[in-house]
Design a protein around this motif. Structure first.
Motif, short mmCIF file in Angstrom:
data_model
loop_
_atom_site.label_atom_id
_atom_site.label_comp_id
_atom_site.label_asym_id
_atom_site.label_seq_id
_atom_site.Cartn_x
_atom_site.Cartn_y
_atom_site.Cartn_z
N ARG A 121 3.40 2.52 11.96
CA ARG A 121 3.17 3.58 10.96
C ARG A 121 1.80 3.38 10.30
O ARG A 121 1.40 2.26 10.00
N LEU A 122 1.14 4.52 10.05
CA LEU A 122 -0.18 4.47 9.43
C LEU A 122 -0.05 4.09 7.96
O LEU A 122 0.64 4.77 7.20
N VAL A 123 -0.72 3.02 7.56
CA VAL A 123 -0.67 2.52 6.18
C VAL A 123 -1.92 2.94 5.39
O VAL A 123 -1.84 3.30 4.22
N ALA A 124 -3.06 2.90 6.06
CA ALA A 124 -4.32 3.28 5.40
C ALA A 124 -5.35 3.62 6.46
O ALA A 124 -5.25 3.19 7.62
N ARG A 125 -6.32 4.41 6.01
CA ARG A 125 -7.42 4.76 6.90
C ARG A 125 -8.69 4.80 6.06
O ARG A 125 -8.72 5.45 5.00
N GLY A 126 -9.71 4.06 6.51
CA GLY A 126 -10.93 4.00 5.72
C GLY A 126 -12.16 4.16 6.58
O GLY A 126 -12.10 4.06 7.82
N GLN A 127 -13.28 4.41 5.91
CA GLN A 127 -14.55 4.42 6.63
C GLN A 127 -15.61 3.76 5.76
O GLN A 127 -15.57 3.85 4.53
N VAL A 128 -16.51 3.08 6.44
CA VAL A 128 -17.58 2.37 5.75
C VAL A 128 -18.91 2.79 6.36
O VAL A 128 -19.06 2.82 7.59
N ARG A 129 -19.84 3.14 5.47
CA ARG A 129 -21.21 3.41 5.93
C ARG A 129 -22.01 2.13 5.73
O ARG A 129 -21.95 1.50 4.65
N LEU A 130 -22.72 1.76 6.77
CA LEU A 130 -23.46 0.50 6.77
C LEU A 130 -24.95 0.77 6.86
O LEU A 130 -25.38 1.69 7.57
N GLN A 131 -25.73 -0.04 6.17
CA GLN A 131 -27.19 0.02 6.28
C GLN A 131 -27.64 -1.11 7.18
O GLN A 131 -27.27 -2.27 6.97
N ASN A 132 -28.42 -0.79 8.21
CA ASN A 132 -29.03 -1.82 9.06
C ASN A 132 -30.29 -2.33 8.37
O ASN A 132 -31.16 -1.54 8.02
N LEU A 133 -30.38 -3.63 8.19
CA LEU A 133 -31.55 -4.22 7.53
C LEU A 133 -32.29 -5.10 8.54
O LEU A 133 -31.87 -6.22 8.82
N PRO A 134 -33.38 -4.58 9.12
CA PRO A 134 -34.12 -5.40 10.08
C PRO A 134 -34.72 -6.63 9.41
O PRO A 134 -35.04 -6.59 8.21
N HIS A 135 -34.88 -7.70 10.18
CA HIS A 135 -35.51 -8.89 9.63
C HIS A 135 -36.89 -8.54 9.10
O HIS A 135 -37.63 -7.77 9.71
N ARG A 136 -37.22 -9.12 7.95
CA ARG A 136 -38.58 -8.93 7.41
C ARG A 136 -39.51 -9.87 8.15
O ARG A 136 -39.18 -11.04 8.36
N SER A 137 -40.70 -9.37 8.50
CA SER A 137 -41.62 -10.25 9.24
C SER A 137 -42.48 -11.05 8.27
O SER A 137 -42.50 -10.80 7.09
#
Ligand SMILES: CC(C)(COP(=O)(O)OP(=O)(O)OC[C@H]1O[C@@H](n2cnc3c(N)ncnc32)[C@H](O)[C@@H]1OP(=O)(O)O)[C@@H](O)C(=O)NCCC(=O)NCCSC(=O)Cc1ccccc1
Length: 137
Positions: A121-137
């Motif tokens: 049975r479905l208990v919860a449903r979520g979504q997450v937006r993620l930011q990609n952070l490239p390595h700083r040079s």
């Protein structure tokens, strides 16, 4: 994160927030992450059902883990939005969660996480937006 096995991730996660609630990652890859935990009274809110924050934590953790596995050596990822619907109250028992990507762009990713009980049975449903952070040079 890219090359870690689920077992290695659980090991290095000891003592972290998700570990404190008993979350174990059972499958780890760039296209899917799965996890499970057992609802006990320690995870309840005062009315005796699982605190909704536990569900948010699982959604955040599995989505971010998958996003990081996919982004790999390019850098790190961080969650910037977590939107989780609580669809069924739970007092006890094992829950499983599965995270899959909806969008994986150069700058951002969107992952969905579905949480189910042992009867499917479905208990919860979520979504997450993620930011990609490239390595700083
Ligand atoms: C009940 C509802 C809100 C709405 O359900 P609907 O969309 O209308 O769907 P449906 O009718 O299919 O029912 C589904 C199931 O619900 C059952 N049920 C229905 N009515 C009642 C009722 N009156 N009483 C009891 N149960 C009721 C119903 O029998 C069925 O179960 P069944 O199939 O028979 O076994 C549901 O979405 C839900 O429980 N969500 C999770 C909420 C949750 O766990 N939140 C997190 C914890 S709060 C928190 O953390 C905040 C906090 C923190 C710290 C301190 C203080 C506070």
């Amino acid at each position: 994160m890219a090359d870690l096995s689920a077992e290695q991730l659980n090991e290095i996660s000891k003592g972290t927030f998700a570990d404190l609630m008993g979350l174990r990652v059972t499958e780890l890859g760039p296209d899917r992450v799965r996890g499970e935990w057992t609802v006990t009274p320690r995870l309840h809110q005062p009315a005796g059902i699982q605190n909704g924050g536990v569900l948010c934590t699982v959604v955040e953790t599995l989505a971010s883990t998958g996003g990081a596995a996919w982004y790999g050596e390019r850098g790190v990822v961080v969650g910037v939005n977590n939107n989780t619907d609580f669809l069924r109250a739970v007092r006890e028992g094992k829950l499983t969660a599965e995270a899959t990507p909806l969008h994986r762009g150069g700058m951002q990713q969107l992952w969905q996480v579905v949480i189910s009980d042992d009867d499917g049975r479905l208990v919860a449903r979520g979504q997450v937006r993620l930011q990609n952070l490239p390595h700083r040079s």
